[in-house]
Design a protein around this motif. Structure first.
Motif, short mmCIF file in Angstrom:
data_model
loop_
_atom_site.label_atom_id
_atom_site.label_comp_id
_atom_site.label_asym_id
_atom_site.label_seq_id
_atom_site.Cartn_x
_atom_site.Cartn_y
_atom_site.Cartn_z
N UNK A 186 6.53 11.37 -6.73
CA UNK A 186 6.90 10.44 -5.64
C UNK A 186 8.22 10.89 -5.00
N UNK A 187 9.18 11.27 -5.83
CA UNK A 187 10.49 11.72 -5.29
C UNK A 187 10.30 12.91 -4.36
N UNK A 188 9.47 13.87 -4.83
CA UNK A 188 9.25 15.08 -4.01
C UNK A 188 8.56 14.73 -2.70
N UNK A 189 7.53 13.87 -2.79
CA UNK A 189 6.78 13.52 -1.58
C UNK A 189 7.65 12.72 -0.61
N UNK A 190 8.53 11.89 -1.19
CA UNK A 190 9.40 11.09 -0.32
C UNK A 190 10.25 12.01 0.55
N UNK A 249 3.54 -19.70 -8.52
CA UNK A 249 2.28 -19.03 -8.88
C UNK A 249 1.28 -18.98 -7.75
N UNK A 250 1.72 -18.64 -6.55
CA UNK A 250 0.82 -18.59 -5.40
C UNK A 250 0.53 -17.16 -4.93
N UNK A 251 1.28 -16.19 -5.45
CA UNK A 251 1.18 -14.82 -4.90
C UNK A 251 0.31 -13.93 -5.81
N UNK A 252 -0.59 -13.21 -5.17
CA UNK A 252 -1.33 -12.16 -5.88
C UNK A 252 -0.90 -10.84 -5.26
N UNK A 253 -0.36 -9.98 -6.11
CA UNK A 253 0.17 -8.70 -5.63
C UNK A 253 -0.90 -7.63 -5.83
N UNK A 254 -1.17 -6.87 -4.77
CA UNK A 254 -2.21 -5.83 -4.83
C UNK A 254 -1.57 -4.50 -4.48
N UNK A 255 -1.90 -3.46 -5.24
CA UNK A 255 -1.37 -2.14 -4.89
C UNK A 255 -2.38 -1.05 -5.23
N UNK A 256 -2.07 0.15 -4.81
CA UNK A 256 -3.04 1.25 -4.92
C UNK A 256 -2.37 2.55 -5.35
N UNK A 257 -3.12 3.43 -5.99
CA UNK A 257 -2.62 4.79 -6.28
C UNK A 257 -3.12 5.79 -5.24
N UNK A 258 -3.85 5.28 -4.22
CA UNK A 258 -4.41 6.18 -3.20
C UNK A 258 -3.33 6.96 -2.45
N UNK A 259 -2.20 6.31 -2.19
CA UNK A 259 -1.17 6.94 -1.37
C UNK A 259 -0.17 7.73 -2.21
N UNK A 304 0.81 -1.22 0.00
CA UNK A 304 0.00 0.00 0.00
C UNK A 304 0.84 1.27 0.00
N UNK A 305 2.06 1.25 0.59
CA UNK A 305 2.82 2.51 0.62
C UNK A 305 4.33 2.32 0.47
N UNK A 306 4.75 1.23 -0.21
CA UNK A 306 6.19 0.92 -0.21
C UNK A 306 7.02 1.94 -1.00
N UNK A 307 6.35 2.78 -1.79
CA UNK A 307 7.10 3.79 -2.57
C UNK A 307 7.81 4.77 -1.64
N UNK A 308 7.30 4.90 -0.42
CA UNK A 308 7.92 5.86 0.51
C UNK A 308 8.87 5.14 1.45
N UNK A 309 10.07 4.91 0.99
CA UNK A 309 11.10 4.30 1.83
C UNK A 309 12.21 5.32 1.97
N UNK A 310 12.58 5.61 3.22
CA UNK A 310 13.51 6.72 3.47
C UNK A 310 14.94 6.27 3.73
N UNK A 311 15.07 4.99 4.09
CA UNK A 311 16.44 4.51 4.38
C UNK A 311 16.56 3.08 3.89
N UNK A 312 17.73 2.74 3.41
CA UNK A 312 17.97 1.37 2.94
C UNK A 312 17.21 1.09 1.65
N UNK A 313 17.48 -0.06 1.11
CA UNK A 313 16.80 -0.43 -0.14
C UNK A 313 15.65 -1.39 0.19
N UNK A 314 14.51 -1.25 -0.49
CA UNK A 314 13.43 -2.19 -0.22
C UNK A 314 13.78 -3.58 -0.74
N UNK A 315 13.28 -4.60 -0.07
CA UNK A 315 13.45 -5.94 -0.61
C UNK A 315 12.50 -6.10 -1.79
#
Ligand SMILES: Cc1ncc(COP(=O)(O)O)c(C=O)c1O
Length: 469
Positions: free
Chosen positions: A362-366, A299-309, A278-289
């Motif tokens: 996104x860069x600016x908001x981060x 084929x077991x994972x369904x990835x869900x995301x949003x533009x709300x944040x 839901x909000x992984x775009x905002x990471x301030x330190x380190x690299x996201x996994x």
């Protein structure tokens, strides 16, 4: 009232009047004609070709008098609520956990900064794209969504989030919430067990409870979901719902070993994993996994995301990325329910992404949110250090402040008092399914100006001081 003439529907009263009273002055004629028209429009007269105009047998007053009185109507509505389906009742109950109604701006979680959104660029793109849209865009389109948008999303996900997918696996939805609902409808039977994080996102619980599923709340630690506990309590569960990139609301990131453990369980049990990002775009330190989806070989994972944040919540756009074999069935199921997501914003968003405005925003908001988080931490250290224990969070739009046990304060009481002073505080205990001994506040800072953050913390300190007296 009956005249001895016939009339046509189009010029009926004019003809009638001419026959009845012959040629008088034009002004009087118009007045009488409009009176006839009005009587006809309101249902006082009726007429048929060849049979003249007659007074209606049932007058509008009779119809109005027969309508329920306001009191009757209230009673009727009360009865309707009690006759809701089991599913309807479950959704009704669940809704009360997701609070939309807030008394103030600070510190509601999950709200981005909307005043800094590039509205000028956005509205220019809307105007340009919708001045003369091609026919293909405004007819019934693809249920999975606008193809160029799905391609733009895949480019972004593969380059920055480590997903492995193509555009045929992406389905655009009206927010992440609709994707979650579709997944539950398509993949779960009533009575299926589902692992959920406890604490976790209330919106998930509502959907699953309405689907008649049995929730298995599992503890969360610094590596997120405690998978061994799930295996111990309910190994044959059908699904696990997780927020691995930034656990909601506590904020941890799921470790690689936990990710592999979870994937192993899902593979061995033919279970699904719903990865809510839901909000992984905002990471301030380190690299996201990388996303769990990128590590999934079965084929077991369904990835869900949003533009709300990353944009604004009312844009109501989200998406899911489903395993290849699930794409067409999911699209067909969606077609049975509601067809495609409204098209208007989809080409605009595509251009927004392709032109680089999205990444720039996104860069600016981060950077803005990182500053706001620091302001909140500093203000709490200064004014509430003896009450709230708080640590920086490497990601997201909120932080969790734990109430120090020695204060003897309860989060619900603080939130209640704060609401009276126009502060919105989400209490940590509310995020738990069962009874919780966790006592804290979930403080959203992304949508609050730094000046307001400081003022609001001072206000909160006064409220808490009054409570401690
Ligand atoms: C953890 C989490 N998942 C999913 C959602 C749903 O997002 P959307 O607004 O796209 O329905 C939210 C919204 O706040 C959320 O916090």
């Amino acid at each position: 009232m009956r005249c001895h003439f016939g009339w046509s529907f189009v010029s009926g009263t004019a003809l009638a009047f001419n026959t009845c009273i012959g040629g008088r002055t034009q002004g009087l004629r118009n007045t009488v004609l409009s009176a006839f028209d009005q009587l006809f429009a309101e249902g006082y007269t009726k007429g048929q070709i060849g049979s003249g105009t007659q007074v209606s047998r049932i007058l509008p007053e009779d119809v109005l008098a027969a309508r329920a009185s306001p009191k009757n109507r209230d009673e009727l509505h009360f009865d309707l609520v009690t006759s809701l389906s089991i599913k309807g009742n479950a959704l009704l109950k669940a809704k009360s956990r997701v609070r939309r109604d807030t008394s103030g701006h600070a510190f509601r979680p999950g709200i981005p900064e909307i005043t800094r959104f590039p509205w000028n660029n956005w509205s220019r793109m809307i105007a340009k794209l919708w001045r003369n849209p091609p026919r293909s865009l405004v007819s019934y389109g693809e249920v999975s969504g606008h193809e160029p948008l799905r391609i733009a999303i895949v480019d972004y996900l593969c380059a920055l989030r480590g997903l492995v997918c193509d555009a045929d696996q992406v389905i655009i939805t009206s927010g992440a919430q609709q994707a979650i609902d579709l997944i539950a409808r398509a993949l779960l039977n009533a009575g299926d067990k589902v692992w959920i994080e406890d604490p976790g996102y209330a919106g998930i619980k509502g959907v699953l409870m309405a689907a008649g599923d049995e929730l298995v709340p599992l503890p969360v630690d610094e590596q997120v979901l405690v998978v061994v506990e799930g295996v111990r309590q309910a190994p044959g569960s059908r699904m696990a719902v997780v927020t691995p990139s930034h656990q909601y609301p506590l904020g941890a990131m799921m470790s690689l070993s936990r990710r592999l453990e979870l994937l192993k369980w899902a593979g061995e049990n033919n279970a699904w994993i719903l990865e809510d990002n839901y909000d992984s775009e905002y990471r301030y330190a380190g690299r996201p996994l990388s996303a769990l989806q990128g590590l999934d070989t079965k084929g077991r994972v369904i990835y869900v995301s949003t533009f709300s944040k990353v944009m604004f919540p009312a844009v109501r756009m989200g998406y899911m990325v489903v395993p290849k074999g699930l794409a067409q069935p999911m699209i067909d199921i969606r077609r049975s329910l509601d067809d495609q997501t409204a098209i208007v914003m989809q080409p605009v968003l595509t251009e927004f992404i392709e032109s680089g405005h999205f990444a720039q925003h996104i860069r600016r908001m981060r950077s803005l949110y990182a500053d706001r988080q620091q302001t909140l931490l500093d203000a709490i250290k200064l004014h509430l250090n003896d009450v709230l224990e708080i640590a920086p969070d490497d990601a997201g739009m909120h932080i969790v402040a734990h109430i120090r046990p020695e204060c003897g304060l309860v989060d619900a009481k603080i939130a209640e008092q704060a609401a009276k002073h126009k502060l919105t505080l989400f209490q940590l205990s509310e995020f738990y399914l069962g009874k919780s001994d966790r006592n804290g506040l979930v403080l959203g800072y992304a949508g609050v100006e730094e000046r307001d953050i400081v003022q609001s913390v001072k206000k909160l300190a006064k409220i808490i001081a009054a409570l401690r007296k």
